[in-house]
Design a protein around this motif. Structure first.
Motif, PDB file in Angstrom:
ATOM      1  N   ALA A  90     -18.974  17.264 -18.814  1.00  0.00           N
ATOM      2  CA  ALA A  90     -18.084  16.536 -17.902  1.00  0.00           C
ATOM      3  C   ALA A  90     -16.670  16.446 -18.474  1.00  0.00           C
ATOM      4  CB  ALA A  90     -18.635  15.136 -17.643  1.00  0.00           C
ATOM      5  N   VAL A  91     -16.556  16.118 -19.748  1.00  0.00           N
ATOM      6  CA  VAL A  91     -15.236  15.999 -20.386  1.00  0.00           C
ATOM      7  C   VAL A  91     -14.551  17.361 -20.453  1.00  0.00           C
ATOM      8  CG1 VAL A  91     -14.062  15.449 -22.550  1.00  0.00           C
ATOM      9  CG2 VAL A  91     -15.823  13.931 -21.686  1.00  0.00           C
ATOM     10  N   VAL A  92     -15.299  18.390 -20.816  1.00  0.00           N
ATOM     11  CA  VAL A  92     -14.737  19.739 -20.908  1.00  0.00           C
ATOM     12  C   VAL A  92     -14.260  20.218 -19.541  1.00  0.00           C
ATOM     13  CG1 VAL A  92     -15.400  22.166 -21.274  1.00  0.00           C
ATOM     14  CG2 VAL A  92     -15.923  20.453 -22.995  1.00  0.00           C
ATOM     15  N   SER A  93     -15.039  19.970 -18.508  1.00  0.00           N
ATOM     16  CA  SER A  93     -14.656  20.388 -17.160  1.00  0.00           C
ATOM     17  C   SER A  93     -13.377  19.696 -16.701  1.00  0.00           C
ATOM     18  CB  SER A  93     -15.779  20.099 -16.168  1.00  0.00           C
ATOM     19  OG  SER A  93     -16.929  20.791 -16.520  1.00  0.00           O
ATOM     20  N   LEU A  94     -13.291  18.415 -16.946  1.00  0.00           N
ATOM     21  CA  LEU A  94     -12.094  17.669 -16.566  1.00  0.00           C
ATOM     22  C   LEU A  94     -10.872  18.174 -17.322  1.00  0.00           C
ATOM     23  CD1 LEU A  94     -10.954  15.227 -14.964  1.00  0.00           C
ATOM     24  CD2 LEU A  94     -11.510  13.817 -16.938  1.00  0.00           C
ATOM     25  N   TYR A  95     -11.007  18.363 -18.613  1.00  0.00           N
ATOM     26  CA  TYR A  95      -9.883  18.786 -19.452  1.00  0.00           C
ATOM     27  C   TYR A  95      -9.448  20.215 -19.126  1.00  0.00           C
ATOM     28  CZ  TYR A  95      -7.126  19.804 -23.603  1.00  0.00           C
ATOM     29  OH  TYR A  95      -6.117  20.174 -24.452  1.00  0.00           O
TER      30      TYR A  95
END
Length: 190
Positions: free
Chosen positions: A129-134
């Motif tokens: 989730a964090v990687v996708s957002l970033y």
């Protein structure tokens, strides 16, 4: 981190023999070097630009695109260099992350029990989730060449990857914590 998740789920029996302190240290060093490497040639090319008398940047901070708008000289070389480096140093790490998570998801789908699949997926869902957002905001902001991106959209996307993602990072990672999950459950079920 995606390699760590890949090893933990796809090759758990060899995890401790592969993921050694030395490998962790080398991965960290490589990440730092890869993070700073593209900035030096771009900074040198920015120093060669000539700037007009305008010195006010219409942005929250000195970001790349609004900074280039102040230049009076030709910025095509700087833009091409920045695009090439952003593509190289953003696309390839993101591709490695996607491939590792594809292997992880493939392995998770082979797990026979529902509880086992759920536990394995919860191990990597927060990082994904964090990687996708970033990376999603980085690709839109720097990786997609645009004629003239809206200044307001540029500001919002810049805030998203510089402020919102780091703020959400501990929240997303802590949602797996049982005490925090129970606390959120009590708050929303009142």
């Amino acid at each position: 981190m995606s390699y760590d998740r890949y090893l933990a789920i796809c090759d758990p029996l060899r995890y401790s023999s592969i993921m050694t302190f030395r490998l962790c240290r080398n991965l960290i060093i490589f990440s730092w070097v890869a993070g700073f490497t593209p900035t030096f040639p771009i900074a040198i090319s920015l120093c060669k630009l000539h700037f007009c008398h305008l010195n006010t940047i219409d942005h929250f901070f000195c970001d790349f695109a609004p900074f280039l708008e102040l230049a009076c000289s030709d910025i095509s070389t700087v833009k091409m260099l920045a695009f090439a480096f952003s593509f190289l140093f953003t696309f390839f790490p993101f591709s490695i992350i996607i491939v590792s998570y594809a292997c992880v998801i493939h392995t998770i789908l082979k797990i026979r029990t529902e509880k086992g699949r759920q536990k394995a997926f919860s191990t990597c869902s927060s990082h994904l989730a964090v990687v996708s957002l970033y990376y999603g905001t980085l690709f839109i902001l720097y990786g997609v060449p645009s004629k003239k991106q809206s200044s307001d959209i540029n500001k919002i996307l810049s805030l998203l990857y510089t402020i919102v993602t780091p703020l959400l990072n501990p929240i997303i990672y802590s949602l797996k914590n049982q005490e925090i999950s129970k606390a959120f459950g009590k708050i929303f079920h009142r």
